[in-house]
Design a protein around this motif. Structure first.
Motif, PDB file in Angstrom:
ATOM      1  N   THR A 192       0.915  -1.229   0.008  1.00  0.00           N
ATOM      2  CA  THR A 192       0.135  -0.001  -0.153  1.00  0.00           C
ATOM      3  C   THR A 192       0.904   1.227  -0.074  1.00  0.00           C
ATOM      4  OG1 THR A 192      -1.498  -1.052   1.278  1.00  0.00           O
ATOM      5  CG2 THR A 192      -1.832   1.081   1.289  1.00  0.00           C
ATOM      6  N   PHE A 193       1.897   1.133   0.720  1.00  0.00           N
ATOM      7  CA  PHE A 193       2.906   2.329   0.752  1.00  0.00           C
ATOM      8  C   PHE A 193       3.334   2.559  -0.645  1.00  0.00           C
ATOM      9  CE2 PHE A 193       7.362   3.889   0.910  1.00  0.00           C
ATOM     10  CZ  PHE A 193       7.011   5.031   1.833  1.00  0.00           C
ATOM     11  N   LEU A 194       3.678   1.620  -1.330  1.00  0.00           N
ATOM     12  CA  LEU A 194       4.302   1.747  -2.653  1.00  0.00           C
ATOM     13  C   LEU A 194       3.175   2.018  -3.869  1.00  0.00           C
ATOM     14  CD1 LEU A 194       7.050  -1.347  -2.757  1.00  0.00           C
ATOM     15  CD2 LEU A 194       7.478   1.093  -2.888  1.00  0.00           C
ATOM     16  N   ALA A 195       2.019   1.918  -3.385  1.00  0.00           N
ATOM     17  CA  ALA A 195       0.905   2.117  -4.277  1.00  0.00           C
ATOM     18  C   ALA A 195       0.612   3.728  -4.042  1.00  0.00           C
ATOM     19  CB  ALA A 195      -0.284   1.245  -3.849  1.00  0.00           C
ATOM     20  N   ILE A 196       0.775   4.027  -2.943  1.00  0.00           N
ATOM     21  CA  ILE A 196       0.753   5.593  -2.641  1.00  0.00           C
ATOM     22  C   ILE A 196       1.700   6.438  -3.144  1.00  0.00           C
ATOM     23  CG2 ILE A 196       0.357   7.382  -0.880  1.00  0.00           C
ATOM     24  CD1 ILE A 196      -0.537   5.358   0.966  1.00  0.00           C
ATOM     25  N   HIS A 197       2.910   5.784  -3.214  1.00  0.00           N
ATOM     26  CA  HIS A 197       4.293   6.423  -3.548  1.00  0.00           C
ATOM     27  C   HIS A 197       4.301   7.791  -3.160  1.00  0.00           C
ATOM     28  CE1 HIS A 197       6.730   4.170  -6.145  1.00  0.00           C
ATOM     29  NE2 HIS A 197       7.366   5.117  -6.773  1.00  0.00           N
ATOM     30  N   PRO A 198       4.298   8.020  -1.818  1.00  0.00           N
ATOM     31  CA  PRO A 198       4.191   9.522  -1.286  1.00  0.00           C
ATOM     32  C   PRO A 198       5.261  10.247  -1.213  1.00  0.00           C
ATOM     33  CG  PRO A 198       4.754   7.754   0.615  1.00  0.00           C
ATOM     34  CD  PRO A 198       4.364   6.928  -0.608  1.00  0.00           C
ATOM     35  N   PHE A 199       6.469  10.039  -1.704  1.00  0.00           N
ATOM     36  CA  PHE A 199       7.535  10.756  -1.704  1.00  0.00           C
ATOM     37  C   PHE A 199       8.002  11.002  -3.276  1.00  0.00           C
ATOM     38  CE2 PHE A 199       7.851   9.241   2.349  1.00  0.00           C
ATOM     39  CZ  PHE A 199       7.864  10.331   3.206  1.00  0.00           C
ATOM     40  N   GLN A 200       8.456  12.111  -3.824  1.00  0.00           N
ATOM     41  CA  GLN A 200       8.786  12.310  -5.256  1.00  0.00           C
ATOM     42  C   GLN A 200       9.801  11.310  -5.531  1.00  0.00           C
ATOM     43  OE1 GLN A 200       6.992  15.305  -5.747  1.00  0.00           O
ATOM     44  NE2 GLN A 200       6.990  14.316  -7.795  1.00  0.00           N
ATOM     45  N   ASP A 201      10.793  10.897  -4.607  1.00  0.00           N
ATOM     46  CA  ASP A 201      11.904   9.680  -5.286  1.00  0.00           C
ATOM     47  C   ASP A 201      12.191   8.968  -3.796  1.00  0.00           C
ATOM     48  OD1 ASP A 201      13.296   8.392  -6.526  1.00  0.00           O
ATOM     49  OD2 ASP A 201      14.885   9.782  -6.806  1.00  0.00           O
ATOM     50  N   GLY A 202      12.766   8.149  -3.878  1.00  0.00           N
ATOM     51  CA  GLY A 202      13.229   7.134  -2.900  1.00  0.00           C
ATOM     52  C   GLY A 202      12.084   6.360  -2.148  1.00  0.00           C
ATOM     53  N   ASN A 203      11.109   6.139  -2.928  1.00  0.00           N
ATOM     54  CA  ASN A 203      10.206   5.237  -1.984  1.00  0.00           C
ATOM     55  C   ASN A 203      10.343   3.754  -1.990  1.00  0.00           C
ATOM     56  OD1 ASN A 203       7.653   7.201  -2.064  1.00  0.00           O
ATOM     57  ND2 ASN A 203       8.285   7.557  -3.922  1.00  0.00           N
ATOM     58  N   GLY A 204      10.877   3.166  -3.177  1.00  0.00           N
ATOM     59  CA  GLY A 204      11.486   1.739  -2.954  1.00  0.00           C
ATOM     60  C   GLY A 204      12.486   1.626  -2.111  1.00  0.00           C
ATOM     61  N   ARG A 205      13.482   2.354  -1.892  1.00  0.00           N
ATOM     62  CA  ARG A 205      14.404   2.087  -0.817  1.00  0.00           C
ATOM     63  C   ARG A 205      13.726   2.295   0.483  1.00  0.00           C
ATOM     64  NH1 ARG A 205      18.204   6.733  -2.768  1.00  0.00           N
ATOM     65  NH2 ARG A 205      16.469   7.043  -4.274  1.00  0.00           N
ATOM     66  N   LEU A 206      13.067   3.412   0.867  1.00  0.00           N
ATOM     67  CA  LEU A 206      12.343   3.648   2.207  1.00  0.00           C
ATOM     68  C   LEU A 206      11.395   2.549   2.397  1.00  0.00           C
ATOM     69  CD1 LEU A 206      11.946   5.628   4.418  1.00  0.00           C
ATOM     70  CD2 LEU A 206      10.272   6.716   3.182  1.00  0.00           C
ATOM     71  N   SER A 207      10.892   2.027   1.582  1.00  0.00           N
ATOM     72  CA  SER A 207      10.110   0.849   1.813  1.00  0.00           C
ATOM     73  C   SER A 207      10.797  -0.530   2.378  1.00  0.00           C
ATOM     74  CB  SER A 207       9.252   0.129   0.431  1.00  0.00           C
ATOM     75  OG  SER A 207       9.931  -0.495  -0.255  1.00  0.00           O
ATOM     76  N   ARG A 208      11.941  -0.679   1.985  1.00  0.00           N
ATOM     77  CA  ARG A 208      12.666  -1.683   2.612  1.00  0.00           C
ATOM     78  C   ARG A 208      13.404  -1.369   3.686  1.00  0.00           C
ATOM     79  NH1 ARG A 208      12.888  -1.925  -3.030  1.00  0.00           N
ATOM     80  NH2 ARG A 208      14.570  -0.437  -3.388  1.00  0.00           N
ATOM     81  N   ILE A 209      13.549  -0.159   4.060  1.00  0.00           N
ATOM     82  CA  ILE A 209      14.162   0.375   5.411  1.00  0.00           C
ATOM     83  C   ILE A 209      12.864   0.028   6.427  1.00  0.00           C
ATOM     84  CG2 ILE A 209      14.511   2.390   6.652  1.00  0.00           C
ATOM     85  CD1 ILE A 209      17.247   1.455   5.301  1.00  0.00           C
ATOM     86  N   LEU A 210      11.632   0.830   6.104  1.00  0.00           N
ATOM     87  CA  LEU A 210      10.542   0.436   6.880  1.00  0.00           C
ATOM     88  C   LEU A 210      10.077  -1.045   7.119  1.00  0.00           C
ATOM     89  CD1 LEU A 210       8.438   3.225   5.421  1.00  0.00           C
ATOM     90  CD2 LEU A 210       9.472   3.245   7.750  1.00  0.00           C
ATOM     91  N   THR A 211      10.309  -1.791   6.027  1.00  0.00           N
ATOM     92  CA  THR A 211      10.026  -3.113   6.221  1.00  0.00           C
ATOM     93  C   THR A 211      11.088  -3.953   7.544  1.00  0.00           C
ATOM     94  OG1 THR A 211       9.560  -3.677   4.070  1.00  0.00           O
ATOM     95  CG2 THR A 211      10.160  -5.732   5.264  1.00  0.00           C
ATOM     96  N   SER A 212      12.493  -3.456   7.468  1.00  0.00           N
ATOM     97  CA  SER A 212      13.305  -3.980   8.554  1.00  0.00           C
ATOM     98  C   SER A 212      12.887  -3.498   9.891  1.00  0.00           C
ATOM     99  CB  SER A 212      14.703  -3.294   8.082  1.00  0.00           C
ATOM    100  OG  SER A 212      15.426  -4.088   6.962  1.00  0.00           O
TER     101      SER A 212
END
Length: 349
Positions: A192-212
């Motif tokens: 859902t976070f990646l579907a929103i894509h809340p930031f202009q860039d860096g969403n993929g990297r941040l999603s993996r940080i948040l998973t950890s």
């Protein structure tokens, strides 16, 4: 709001969750390695995670180049965008590993972590830490870099703050009440976070940080010792396919969570199995080591370093015999050689 009523818990999903949780419970017994061996496993996993997560997003640095860069992080001056991205990801990931207990899932922390991930990125200076202000649909490009179509329409900038607030509130409530298993909650949060894509860039990297972060906060203490990012990089086509299949239904009255949750849990399962094999190998290697090799390792643990000359004096063994033991310990990564010529010494890992 998220619609979870349509979630179909299949036998495969249940089996993956059960195996991952069994390993989580056994980690204290499996993780009885010496601290320096655990540190070595974590160091290797960190290099793999940083390299893989940034390469998924287009970086070209190899793991060996990442390792060299990490050795010089204190320089705080990075020549290329790839180096900037690696440095930011490395520092943010270490922050998560060190301080996860003090970082609850909040919008403020998510924005702070986004700022941290992009801290060295000159291109992203204006928008880091802030939700997007213009559309950032996921597009497909041809070999010349020309856009040929939209793969997925992300949330509109106007809707992003509300959707993020709802997502964080739902995730925290689901984790607190255990209305769903934590691993399923993490999977739904990520897609859902990646579907929103809340930031202009860096969403993929941040999603993996948040998973950890969510794994550690839910008791999966082994997460830093095996790279989930590396698993995803090796299954990149499956990663994007699963995202697209679930995200195409996410705004309907019957979201299909299964494609993504299957990929997500299979990746977590592979991460676990990799670590299980590494720990088993460590135990087997240690159990099979000759007495003289064990004495070398014990001295290195006690003193932080060991030299060939010291072990000749302590054991009375010949230099040639000891050289052979040192060489084999370096080959199996129990020792690392430092210095050159007569100044050579060895440290653990």
């Amino acid at each position: 709001m998220l619609i979870i009523d349509t979630l179909d818990i299949t036998p495969e999903l249940l089996g993956l969750v059960a195996e991952i949780d069994e390993f989580k419970g056994a980690w204290k017994a499996l993780g009885t390695l010496a601290p320096e061996r655990l540190s070595a496993l974590r160091r290797i996993a960190s290099i793999e995670s940083i390299g893989s997560s940034t390469r998924i997003e287009g970086s070209r640095l190899s793991d060996s180049e990442v390792e060299r860069l990490l050795a010089n992080l204190s320089i705080r001056s990075f020549a290329t965008r790839d180096e900037q991205e690696v440095a930011g990801y490395a520092q943010t990931m270490e922050q998560i590993f060190q301080s996860w207990e003090y970082i609850p899932l909040t919008e403020n922390h998510i924005r702070q972590l986004h700022r941290d991930v992009l801290r060295h990125s000159d291109k992203d200076e204006r928008h880091r830490g802030n939700y997007k202000s213009s559309p950032n649909n996921v597009a497909a490009f041809d070999e010349n870099g020309q856009q040929i179509g939209i793969v997925f329409e992300t949330a509109a900038p106007f809707d992003t703050p509300r959707l993020m607030r709802e997502l964080v509130e739902w995730t925290n409530a689901a984790l607190e009440t255990r209305s769903l298993h934590p691993l399923l909650v993490m999977g739904i949060f990520t897609v859902t976070f990646l579907a929103i894509h809340p930031f202009q860039d860096g969403n993929g990297r941040l999603s993996r940080i948040l998973t950890s972060l969510l794994l550690l906060r839910s008791g999966y203490a082994y997460a830093p010792y095996s790279s989930l990012e590396s698993v995803i990089e090796n299954s990149k086509e499956g990663y994007y396919l699963a995202l697209r299949q679930t995200q195409a239904t996410i705004r309907t009255d019957a979201p299909d969570w299964k494609p993504w949750l299957l990929f997500f849990l299979r990746a977590l399962h592979q991460q676990m199995k990799r670590l299980e094999k590494k720990v088993e190998r460590e135990h087997l290697v240690l159990a099979a080591l000759p007495e003289l090799s064990l004495r070398i390792l014990e001295h290195a643990r006690e003193h932080g370093r060991v030299t060939l000359k010291e072990m000749v004096i302590l054991t009375g063994a010949s230099r040639n015999t000891l050289k052979d033991h040192f060489r084999k310990l370096v080959e199996i990564r129990h020792l690392t050689m430092q210095g050159q010529g007569r100044g050579v010494w060895y440290r653990i890992g």
